[in-house]
Write a protein that holds these residues in place. Sequence first.
Motif, mmCIF file in Angstrom:
data_model
loop_
_atom_site.group_PDB
_atom_site.id
_atom_site.type_symbol
_atom_site.label_atom_id
_atom_site.label_comp_id
_atom_site.label_asym_id
_atom_site.label_seq_id
_atom_site.Cartn_x
_atom_site.Cartn_y
_atom_site.Cartn_z
ATOM 1 N N GLU A 9 -7.588 6.569 6.351
ATOM 2 C CA GLU A 9 -6.971 5.255 6.588
ATOM 3 C C GLU A 9 -6.835 4.477 5.278
ATOM 4 O O GLU A 9 -5.805 3.844 5.029
ATOM 5 C CB GLU A 9 -7.800 4.457 7.593
ATOM 6 N N ARG A 10 -7.889 4.521 4.459
ATOM 7 C CA ARG A 10 -7.824 3.817 3.168
ATOM 8 C C ARG A 10 -6.751 4.424 2.272
ATOM 9 O O ARG A 10 -5.998 3.709 1.620
ATOM 10 C CB ARG A 10 -9.187 3.849 2.472
ATOM 11 N N ALA A 11 -6.677 5.734 2.234
ATOM 12 C CA ALA A 11 -5.666 6.403 1.413
ATOM 13 C C ALA A 11 -4.270 6.042 1.918
ATOM 14 O O ALA A 11 -3.365 5.745 1.130
ATOM 15 C CB ALA A 11 -5.871 7.915 1.449
ATOM 16 N N HIS A 12 -4.112 6.058 3.220
ATOM 17 C CA HIS A 12 -2.820 5.698 3.816
ATOM 18 C C HIS A 12 -2.484 4.239 3.506
ATOM 19 O O HIS A 12 -1.354 3.918 3.138
ATOM 20 C CB HIS A 12 -2.878 5.936 5.341
ATOM 21 N N SER A 13 -3.458 3.367 3.620
ATOM 22 C CA SER A 13 -3.261 1.948 3.330
ATOM 23 C C SER A 13 -2.904 1.745 1.854
ATOM 24 O O SER A 13 -2.012 0.961 1.518
ATOM 25 C CB SER A 13 -4.530 1.177 3.679
ATOM 26 N N THR A 14 -3.582 2.478 0.975
ATOM 27 C CA THR A 14 -3.308 2.385 -0.454
ATOM 28 C C THR A 14 -1.880 2.839 -0.753
ATOM 29 O O THR A 14 -1.151 2.204 -1.524
ATOM 30 C CB THR A 14 -4.308 3.229 -1.254
ATOM 31 N N MET A 15 -1.455 3.930 -0.118
ATOM 32 C CA MET A 15 -0.103 4.435 -0.319
ATOM 33 C C MET A 15 0.935 3.437 0.193
ATOM 34 O O MET A 15 1.967 3.199 -0.448
ATOM 35 C CB MET A 15 0.075 5.794 0.386
ATOM 36 N N MET A 16 0.648 2.836 1.334
ATOM 37 C CA MET A 16 1.582 1.854 1.893
ATOM 38 C C MET A 16 1.679 0.637 0.979
ATOM 39 O O MET A 16 2.766 0.107 0.743
ATOM 40 C CB MET A 16 1.174 1.454 3.306
ATOM 41 N N ASN A 17 0.527 0.198 0.472
ATOM 42 C CA ASN A 17 0.527 -0.939 -0.450
ATOM 43 C C ASN A 17 1.321 -0.611 -1.724
ATOM 44 O O ASN A 17 2.062 -1.444 -2.232
ATOM 45 C CB ASN A 17 -0.901 -1.358 -0.805
ATOM 46 N N ALA A 18 1.148 0.605 -2.221
ATOM 47 C CA ALA A 18 1.881 1.029 -3.414
ATOM 48 C C ALA A 18 3.382 1.056 -3.131
ATOM 49 O O ALA A 18 4.187 0.610 -3.955
ATOM 50 C CB ALA A 18 1.407 2.396 -3.880
ATOM 51 N N ASP A 19 3.743 1.576 -1.957
ATOM 52 C CA ASP A 19 5.154 1.593 -1.567
ATOM 53 C C ASP A 19 5.700 0.174 -1.458
ATOM 54 O O ASP A 19 6.805 -0.113 -1.915
ATOM 55 C CB ASP A 19 5.348 2.316 -0.226
ATOM 56 N N MET A 20 4.918 -0.720 -0.854
ATOM 57 C CA MET A 20 5.357 -2.105 -0.702
ATOM 58 C C MET A 20 5.490 -2.777 -2.065
ATOM 59 O O MET A 20 6.436 -3.524 -2.306
ATOM 60 C CB MET A 20 4.400 -2.880 0.201
#
Length: 96
Positions: A9-20
């Motif tokens: 979840e943290r990795a996914h959240s980090t990736m989403m934040n990076a994409d955003m």
Amino acid sequence: SRKRASKVERAHSTMMNADMDAVEAENQVELEEKTRLINQVLELQHTLEDLSARVDAVKEENLKLKSENQVLGQYIENLMSASSVFQTTDTKSKRK
């Protein structure tokens, strides 16, 4: 199992934040480019307005000078016809 899900979840959240962040940065670049282009268009519009005003002023001056030239031409023609020097030249050329 719970720790692994949390890491995912943290990795996914980090990736989403990076994409955003990337999307926001791209939007910022686009906004800056649009602002630059708008400013450039406005500057060109002002330049065009200035040039149009200058053209109008030059046209007006040209008409004034043409009118003055016509008056001067008529004045010179009248002086020449009234002058005995030019009349004798005319009569001599007419005799030939």
